[in-house]
Design a protein around this motif. Sequence first.
Motif, PDB file in Angstrom:
ATOM      1  N   ALA A   1     -44.756  65.781 -69.465  1.00  0.00           N
ATOM      2  CA  ALA A   1     -45.267  64.654 -68.679  1.00  0.00           C
ATOM      3  C   ALA A   1     -46.767  64.791 -68.447  1.00  0.00           C
ATOM      4  CB  ALA A   1     -44.536  64.564 -67.344  1.00  0.00           C
ATOM      5  N   ALA A   2     -47.239  65.992 -68.184  1.00  0.00           N
ATOM      6  CA  ALA A   2     -48.674  66.209 -67.990  1.00  0.00           C
ATOM      7  C   ALA A   2     -49.440  65.956 -69.289  1.00  0.00           C
ATOM      8  CB  ALA A   2     -48.922  67.618 -67.492  1.00  0.00           C
ATOM      9  N   ALA A   3     -48.857  66.337 -70.414  1.00  0.00           N
ATOM     10  CA  ALA A   3     -49.523  66.124 -71.698  1.00  0.00           C
ATOM     11  C   ALA A   3     -49.612  64.644 -72.046  1.00  0.00           C
ATOM     12  CB  ALA A   3     -48.780  66.875 -72.801  1.00  0.00           C
ATOM     13  N   ARG A   4     -48.595  63.853 -71.679  1.00  0.00           N
ATOM     14  CA  ARG A   4     -48.597  62.419 -71.978  1.00  0.00           C
ATOM     15  C   ARG A   4     -49.333  61.590 -70.937  1.00  0.00           C
ATOM     16  NH1 ARG A   4     -43.161  63.558 -72.999  1.00  0.00           N
ATOM     17  NH2 ARG A   4     -42.662  62.676 -70.969  1.00  0.00           N
ATOM     18  N   SER A   5     -49.699  62.155 -69.814  1.00  0.00           N
ATOM     19  CA  SER A   5     -50.275  61.373 -68.722  1.00  0.00           C
ATOM     20  C   SER A   5     -51.599  60.702 -69.099  1.00  0.00           C
ATOM     21  CB  SER A   5     -50.464  62.244 -67.486  1.00  0.00           C
ATOM     22  OG  SER A   5     -51.476  63.202 -67.697  1.00  0.00           O
ATOM     23  N   ILE A   6     -52.353  61.264 -70.011  1.00  0.00           N
ATOM     24  CA  ILE A   6     -53.622  60.638 -70.381  1.00  0.00           C
ATOM     25  C   ILE A   6     -53.412  59.384 -71.220  1.00  0.00           C
ATOM     26  CG2 ILE A   6     -54.898  62.792 -70.233  1.00  0.00           C
ATOM     27  CD1 ILE A   6     -54.854  62.889 -73.302  1.00  0.00           C
ATOM     28  N   PHE A   7     -52.218  59.203 -71.786  1.00  0.00           N
ATOM     29  CA  PHE A   7     -51.923  58.024 -72.595  1.00  0.00           C
ATOM     30  C   PHE A   7     -51.115  56.989 -71.826  1.00  0.00           C
ATOM     31  CE2 PHE A   7     -51.995  61.646 -75.597  1.00  0.00           C
ATOM     32  CZ  PHE A   7     -53.190  61.334 -76.218  1.00  0.00           C
ATOM     33  N   GLN A   8     -50.846  57.210 -70.550  1.00  0.00           N
ATOM     34  CA  GLN A   8     -49.954  56.350 -69.779  1.00  0.00           C
ATOM     35  C   GLN A   8     -50.492  54.933 -69.650  1.00  0.00           C
ATOM     36  OE1 GLN A   8     -49.061  57.843 -65.928  1.00  0.00           O
ATOM     37  NE2 GLN A   8     -47.357  56.455 -65.620  1.00  0.00           N
ATOM     38  N   HIS A   9     -51.763  54.747 -69.410  1.00  0.00           N
ATOM     39  CA  HIS A   9     -52.356  53.423 -69.231  1.00  0.00           C
ATOM     40  C   HIS A   9     -53.407  53.202 -70.316  1.00  0.00           C
ATOM     41  CE1 HIS A   9     -50.263  53.067 -65.453  1.00  0.00           C
ATOM     42  NE2 HIS A   9     -50.719  54.255 -65.116  1.00  0.00           N
ATOM     43  N   GLU A  10     -52.947  53.226 -71.552  1.00  0.00           N
ATOM     44  CA  GLU A  10     -53.870  53.137 -72.676  1.00  0.00           C
ATOM     45  C   GLU A  10     -54.420  51.724 -72.866  1.00  0.00           C
ATOM     46  OE1 GLU A  10     -52.387  54.201 -76.570  1.00  0.00           O
ATOM     47  OE2 GLU A  10     -53.241  56.170 -76.263  1.00  0.00           O
ATOM     48  N   THR A  11     -53.595  50.710 -72.660  1.00  0.00           N
ATOM     49  CA  THR A  11     -54.031  49.350 -72.964  1.00  0.00           C
ATOM     50  C   THR A  11     -54.671  48.635 -71.777  1.00  0.00           C
ATOM     51  OG1 THR A  11     -51.813  48.522 -72.470  1.00  0.00           O
ATOM     52  CG2 THR A  11     -52.308  49.084 -74.756  1.00  0.00           C
TER      53      THR A  11
END
Length: 67
Positions: A41-51
């Motif tokens: 979850a921490a690794a994916r958090s930077i891509f959570q609000h990509e758009t």
Amino acid sequence: MHMYSFLREFADSWALISLFAIFVGIALWAWRPGSRDVQDAAARSIFQHETKPATGPVRAAGPEKGA
């Protein structure tokens, strides 16, 4: 000079052992079996609000507990 010698001896022995034990404890804690979901979850958090930016309260990304 006596205090310097005492502190140097302490740092070379007990402090070194203590810091090594803390390091091993942190490493074991990070590699424990239950931490994979948190780390993913921490690794994916930077891509959570990509758009678009977040509009409400930001919550951690990760697998849903009820699903």
